[in-house]
Design a protein around this motif. Sequence first.
Motif, PDB file in Angstrom:
ATOM      1  N   SER A   1      34.888  38.268  73.778  1.00 15.61           N
ATOM      2  CA  SER A   1      33.957  38.424  73.036  1.00 15.61           C
ATOM      3  C   SER A   1      34.295  38.556  71.359  1.00 15.61           C
ATOM      4  N   HIS A   2      35.557  39.232  71.061  1.00 17.42           N
ATOM      5  CA  HIS A   2      36.044  39.664  69.863  1.00 17.42           C
ATOM      6  C   HIS A   2      36.946  38.554  69.189  1.00 17.42           C
TER       7      HIS A   2
ATOM      8  N   TYR B   1      32.428  40.876  76.510  1.00 15.03           N
ATOM      9  CA  TYR B   1      32.407  40.249  77.704  1.00 15.03           C
ATOM     10  C   TYR B   1      33.704  39.120  77.465  1.00 15.03           C
ATOM     11  N   CYS B   2      33.872  38.312  78.616  1.00 21.54           N
ATOM     12  CA  CYS B   2      35.020  37.628  78.678  1.00 21.54           C
ATOM     13  C   CYS B   2      34.741  36.284  79.374  1.00 21.54           C
ATOM     14  N   MET B   3      34.524  35.102  78.565  1.00 18.51           N
ATOM     15  CA  MET B   3      34.508  33.987  78.798  1.00 18.51           C
ATOM     16  C   MET B   3      35.854  33.066  79.167  1.00 18.51           C
ATOM     17  N   GLY B   4      35.748  32.077  80.222  1.00 15.06           N
ATOM     18  CA  GLY B   4      36.825  31.444  80.440  1.00 15.06           C
ATOM     19  C   GLY B   4      36.275  29.803  81.160  1.00 15.06           C
ATOM     20  N   TRP B   5      37.404  29.198  81.145  1.00 17.60           N
ATOM     21  CA  TRP B   5      37.404  27.689  81.764  1.00 17.60           C
ATOM     22  C   TRP B   5      38.438  27.804  83.024  1.00 17.60           C
ATOM     23  N   PHE B   6      37.963  27.251  84.282  1.00 18.72           N
ATOM     24  CA  PHE B   6      38.890  27.195  85.455  1.00 18.72           C
ATOM     25  C   PHE B   6      38.601  25.768  85.754  1.00 18.72           C
ATOM     26  N   ARG B   7      39.622  25.497  86.298  1.00 18.27           N
ATOM     27  CA  ARG B   7      39.709  23.906  86.933  1.00 18.27           C
ATOM     28  C   ARG B   7      40.253  23.899  88.456  1.00 18.27           C
ATOM     29  N   GLN B   8      39.804  22.864  89.110  1.00 16.72           N
ATOM     30  CA  GLN B   8      40.177  22.887  90.608  1.00 16.72           C
ATOM     31  C   GLN B   8      40.404  21.341  91.002  1.00 16.72           C
ATOM     32  N   ALA B   9      41.487  21.089  91.310  1.00 20.81           N
ATOM     33  CA  ALA B   9      41.433  19.578  91.848  1.00 20.81           C
ATOM     34  C   ALA B   9      41.480  19.598  93.347  1.00 20.81           C
TER      35      ALA B   9
ATOM     36  N   GLU C   1      47.125  14.774  85.362  1.00 21.17           N
ATOM     37  CA  GLU C   1      47.156  15.803  86.159  1.00 21.17           C
ATOM     38  C   GLU C   1      46.140  16.868  85.603  1.00 21.17           C
ATOM     39  N   ASP C   2      45.522  16.770  84.555  1.00 23.47           N
ATOM     40  CA  ASP C   2      44.300  17.426  84.177  1.00 23.47           C
ATOM     41  C   ASP C   2      43.093  17.022  84.741  1.00 23.47           C
ATOM     42  N   THR C   3      43.259  16.159  85.764  1.00 22.83           N
ATOM     43  CA  THR C   3      41.968  15.753  86.556  1.00 22.83           C
ATOM     44  C   THR C   3      41.667  16.848  87.550  1.00 22.83           C
ATOM     45  N   ALA C   4      40.536  17.130  87.271  1.00 22.80           N
ATOM     46  CA  ALA C   4      39.981  18.032  88.356  1.00 22.80           C
ATOM     47  C   ALA C   4      38.492  18.421  87.781  1.00 22.80           C
ATOM     48  N   MET C   5      37.730  19.189  88.802  1.00 18.75           N
ATOM     49  CA  MET C   5      36.336  19.721  88.342  1.00 18.75           C
ATOM     50  C   MET C   5      36.561  21.062  87.411  1.00 18.75           C
ATOM     51  N   TYR C   6      35.726  20.900  86.156  1.00 17.63           N
ATOM     52  CA  TYR C   6      36.177  22.115  85.273  1.00 17.63           C
ATOM     53  C   TYR C   6      34.890  22.978  85.431  1.00 17.63           C
ATOM     54  N   TYR C   7      35.107  24.251  85.559  1.00 15.68           N
ATOM     55  CA  TYR C   7      34.088  25.404  85.611  1.00 15.68           C
ATOM     56  C   TYR C   7      34.052  26.455  84.492  1.00 15.68           C
ATOM     57  N   CYS C   8      32.953  26.734  83.911  1.00 17.35           N
ATOM     58  CA  CYS C   8      33.015  27.855  82.920  1.00 17.35           C
ATOM     59  C   CYS C   8      32.562  29.190  83.771  1.00 17.35           C
ATOM     60  N   ALA C   9      33.224  30.198  83.246  1.00 19.24           N
ATOM     61  CA  ALA C   9      32.760  31.534  83.891  1.00 19.24           C
ATOM     62  C   ALA C   9      32.693  32.307  83.044  1.00 19.24           C
ATOM     63  N   PHE C  10      32.075  33.745  83.527  1.00 26.52           N
ATOM     64  CA  PHE C  10      31.797  34.757  82.554  1.00 26.52           C
ATOM     65  C   PHE C  10      31.757  35.958  83.204  1.00 26.52           C
ATOM     66  N   ARG C  11      32.329  37.109  82.435  1.00 26.59           N
ATOM     67  CA  ARG C  11      32.663  38.253  83.324  1.00 26.59           C
ATOM     68  C   ARG C  11      32.326  39.533  82.062  1.00 26.59           C
ATOM     69  N   PHE C  12      31.635  40.631  82.512  1.00 24.16           N
ATOM     70  CA  PHE C  12      31.506  41.622  81.712  1.00 24.16           C
ATOM     71  C   PHE C  12      32.902  42.392  81.488  1.00 24.16           C
ATOM     72  N   GLY C  13      33.101  42.714  80.133  1.00 26.03           N
ATOM     73  CA  GLY C  13      34.473  43.576  79.779  1.00 26.03           C
ATOM     74  C   GLY C  13      35.568  42.545  79.380  1.00 26.03           C
ATOM     75  N   TYR C  14      36.713  43.031  79.515  1.00 22.14           N
ATOM     76  CA  TYR C  14      37.679  42.470  78.945  1.00 22.14           C
ATOM     77  C   TYR C  14      38.183  41.315  79.729  1.00 22.14           C
ATOM     78  N   CYS C  15      39.150  40.507  78.865  1.00 20.27           N
ATOM     79  CA  CYS C  15      39.745  39.278  79.597  1.00 20.27           C
ATOM     80  C   CYS C  15      41.145  39.691  80.126  1.00 20.27           C
ATOM     81  N   TYR C  16      41.674  39.731  81.248  1.00 24.11           N
ATOM     82  CA  TYR C  16      42.971  39.556  81.947  1.00 24.11           C
ATOM     83  C   TYR C  16      44.094  38.809  81.415  1.00 24.11           C
ATOM     84  N   THR C  17      45.109  39.179  81.283  1.00 21.12           N
ATOM     85  CA  THR C  17      46.252  38.252  80.644  1.00 21.12           C
ATOM     86  C   THR C  17      46.365  37.058  81.367  1.00 21.12           C
ATOM     87  N   VAL C  18      46.103  37.432  82.772  1.00 25.66           N
ATOM     88  CA  VAL C  18      46.318  36.101  83.830  1.00 25.66           C
ATOM     89  C   VAL C  18      44.992  36.082  84.458  1.00 25.66           C
ATOM     90  N   PRO C  19      43.924  35.144  84.075  1.00 24.93           N
ATOM     91  CA  PRO C  19      42.702  34.959  84.538  1.00 24.93           C
ATOM     92  C   PRO C  19      42.722  34.735  86.052  1.00 24.93           C
TER      93      PRO C  19
END
Length: 124
Positions: free
Chosen positions: A53-54, A32-40, A88-106
């Motif tokens: 996951s690895h 699986y792949c987990m990530g953090w995104f943000r939206q200003a 400039e880091d001010t934003a709403m931060y979200y965690c996210a989950f997908r099955f499988g690999y992470c892509y180089t550019v999420p």
Amino acid sequence: QVQLVESGGGSVQAGGSLRLSCAVFGYTYSSYCMGWFRQAPGKEREGVATIYSHGSTTYADSVKGRFTISQDNAKNTLYLRMNSLKPEDTAMYYCAFRFGYCYTVPAERDFGYWGQGTQVTVSS
């Protein structure tokens, strides 16, 4: 059904630090792949960091050297340690989950499960 619950946002002054947490429920898959995104306000949601996951990680150029993504498999929790915060880091931060690999550019479209978001505000 995968569920994500974030915590740890808040308000800090520039140069300060915060740690975001994301508790993950309902999965037993080994890849699986987990990530953090943000939206200003007025901007598109952007990928901040991902972790496979690895253990391999990716970071947006804007946060490299300042943010660290990690996971505690025993606690089913994803973290984002944020140091040297900037306005400039001010934003709403979200965690996210997908099955499988992470892509180089999420990309937002690649993740099927999202947390509710936690606000990070950095004042100058």
